[in-house]
Each structure stands twice: as C-alpha cells, then as structure tokens.
Motif scaffolding. Structure first.
Motif, PDB file in Angstrom:
ATOM      1  N   GLN A   1       0.818  -1.210   0.000  1.00  0.00           N
ATOM      2  CA  GLN A   1       0.000   0.000   0.000  1.00  0.00           C
ATOM      3  C   GLN A   1       0.856   1.266   0.000  1.00  0.00           C
TER       4      GLN A   1
ATOM      5  N   THR B   1     -10.663   0.009  14.858  1.00  0.00           N
ATOM      6  CA  THR B   1     -11.091   1.349  14.455  1.00  0.00           C
ATOM      7  C   THR B   1     -12.006   1.988  15.490  1.00  0.00           C
TER       8      THR B   1
ATOM      9  N   GLU C   1      -1.183   8.426   5.926  1.00  0.00           N
ATOM     10  CA  GLU C   1      -2.373   8.343   5.075  1.00  0.00           C
ATOM     11  C   GLU C   1      -2.677   6.916   4.645  1.00  0.00           C
ATOM     12  N   ILE C   2      -1.660   6.078   4.612  1.00  0.00           N
ATOM     13  CA  ILE C   2      -1.877   4.664   4.272  1.00  0.00           C
ATOM     14  C   ILE C   2      -2.735   3.998   5.338  1.00  0.00           C
TER      15      ILE C   2
ATOM     16  N   ILE D   1      -4.860   5.487   7.364  1.00  0.00           N
ATOM     17  CA  ILE D   1      -6.216   6.038   7.273  1.00  0.00           C
ATOM     18  C   ILE D   1      -6.982   5.362   6.142  1.00  0.00           C
ATOM     19  N   HIS D   2      -6.306   5.138   5.021  1.00  0.00           N
ATOM     20  CA  HIS D   2      -6.937   4.451   3.890  1.00  0.00           C
ATOM     21  C   HIS D   2      -7.334   3.031   4.271  1.00  0.00           C
ATOM     22  N   VAL D   3      -6.438   2.320   4.927  1.00  0.00           N
ATOM     23  CA  VAL D   3      -6.735   0.947   5.340  1.00  0.00           C
ATOM     24  C   VAL D   3      -7.896   0.938   6.333  1.00  0.00           C
TER      25      VAL D   3
ATOM     26  N   SER E   1     -10.299   2.993   6.522  1.00  0.00           N
ATOM     27  CA  SER E   1     -11.556   3.354   5.857  1.00  0.00           C
ATOM     28  C   SER E   1     -12.277   2.139   5.299  1.00  0.00           C
ATOM     29  N   GLY E   2     -11.529   1.056   5.042  1.00  0.00           N
ATOM     30  CA  GLY E   2     -12.139  -0.163   4.529  1.00  0.00           C
ATOM     31  C   GLY E   2     -12.772  -1.005   5.613  1.00  0.00           C
TER      32      GLY E   2
ATOM     33  N   ILE F   1      -9.046  -4.065   3.595  1.00  0.00           N
ATOM     34  CA  ILE F   1      -7.992  -3.714   2.640  1.00  0.00           C
ATOM     35  C   ILE F   1      -6.704  -4.356   3.139  1.00  0.00           C
TER      36      ILE F   1
END
Length: 219
Positions: free
Chosen positions: A62, A100, A184-185, A187-189, A191-192, A207
């Motif tokens: 990622q 999370t 940010e990686i 945060i992206h993970v 979000s999934g 993710i």
C-alpha cells in the motif's frame, strides 16, 4: 474500573474504555518459528549505536510507512527491529489486526506467518525470543505512535502496532517510534473497515496490507 485482559497466552493490546479490554494478537511467550523457519533462542546481541536515532521503513503493497526511532530511549527494541529487518523476517507477511474504535485506532503487524488468507494461528507467532519493556514511564499512545504488542510484562517479540488516532492504553506497551510518513496509508486501510470482526470488534483489515520488506538505518 479494573482492567480485563484477554490474552490466553497470545500477545495482547488492551484498550481501556471503562472496564472494556480489547485483547489477543501476537505471538505467545513460547514463540513459534517464522514462515521461513527462522527462530532464535535469545535476544540478539547489541549491534546498534545506542546514542543514535534510526529510521525504520516498512515497505508495504500500500506504500511505505516511515518511522523515527530513538535508540537511547528504546535500545533493545531498536536493536531487535534492526536485527529482524536484516534477517528479512517480516518479508511477505500480512498485518493481521485492525481496530477502528474511538479508544483504540491501530493496525497490528509482525506475525511472520500471517499470510494472505486469515487463519486461527494469526497473531500467535514471533521470533523465538523475548526482550524487556522500555520507555514505559508516563507512556501514552497519541496518533502516530508505534509500539510493541506483548503478552504481559517483558514479553516483546516481533509484533508491533501503528496508531493512527489517539488511543487509550495503559503504559504497558513499549512506544519506540513515531510515524513520519505514510500515515495516510493507515487512514486508507482503516476506511475499509474490519473483515469478519471478532468479539472485540477487531480483525483482519478488509484492505489487506502485505509487508514486502523492512529496512532500518541510522537517521
């Protein structure tokens, strides 16, 4: 209120939310071997300069997550990370646990046997050795902290967690680094969300995150 630890011989990360504890993950104190068969009976000899700062880069599919480490505060942890990285111990493994919740926002990695397909033993493996806790006096876990997962006092091995939101934890987990790039990686993970959450709401990230390699070098 009291703490309720869910360990069962596995590495634990606790989150205090009243009496709620989120636990389980990482390898047992007895430590099984890595996927490559690498295992060591004792902590590696000190090979770093404890007066220096070091940079650890986790190269994932990622993107790269860069961590600043202070060897003066956590010499045993930095030395172990340097050793395991040089042995390609983490290469090919997957981060196996995501949380999370408002009180615990972290991604946990470091079980060398965690593959692309989840299995019951994920979170139950390490390098074969353990080492002492460090830097716990007044320890807190704000956004960007990187700390060791454990199964109790002085049971650090190879598993660690990356905090992407201020988390409520007791000062029981060696904080050894700060994320300087790649936040940010996470945060992206996050979000999934979590795929097939367990009773504590944590589990594999939807993710997936695979560690391609880890490098450690003086800053």
């Amino acid at each position: 209120m009291g703490q309720v630890a869910v360990r069962g011989g596995r590495w634990a990360v606790l989150a205090l939310a009243g009496a709620l504890a989120v636990g389980g993950c990482s390898s047992s104190g007895s430590s099984k071997t890595s996927a490559s068969g690498k295992s060591w009976s004792k902590e590696p000899a000190m090979s770093i300069d404890t007066g220096k700062k070091y940079t650890m880069t986790i190269h994932t599919d990622q993107g790269d997550i860069v961590i600043a480490m202070d060897a003066a505060k956590t010499p045993h942890t930095v030395n172990s990370m340097n050793f395991l990285a040089s042995q390609h111990f983490y290469d090919g493994s997957f981060c196996h646990r995501l949380s999370t919740t408002p009180s615990l926002q972290m991604l946990q990695c470091g079980d060398p046997t965690a593959g692309a397909t989840p299995k019951r033993s994920d979170g139950g493996n390490g390098p074969g050795y353990t080492f002492q806790d460090e830097n716990l006096s007044g320890a807190t876990y704000p956004d960007g902290t990187v700390a060791m997962a454990n199964a109790g006092a002085n049971t650090n091995g190879s598993q660690f967690f990356l905090v992407f939101g201020d988390s409520q934890l007791p000062p029981s987990y060696t904080p050894f680094g700060t994320i300087t790039a790649g936040h940010e990686i996470l945060i992206h993970v996050a979000s999934g969300g979590v795929a097939s959450p367990g009773p504590d709401g944590t589990g594999r990230p939807t993710i997936p995150v695979q560690i391609k390699s880890v490098t450690v070098s003086p800053s």
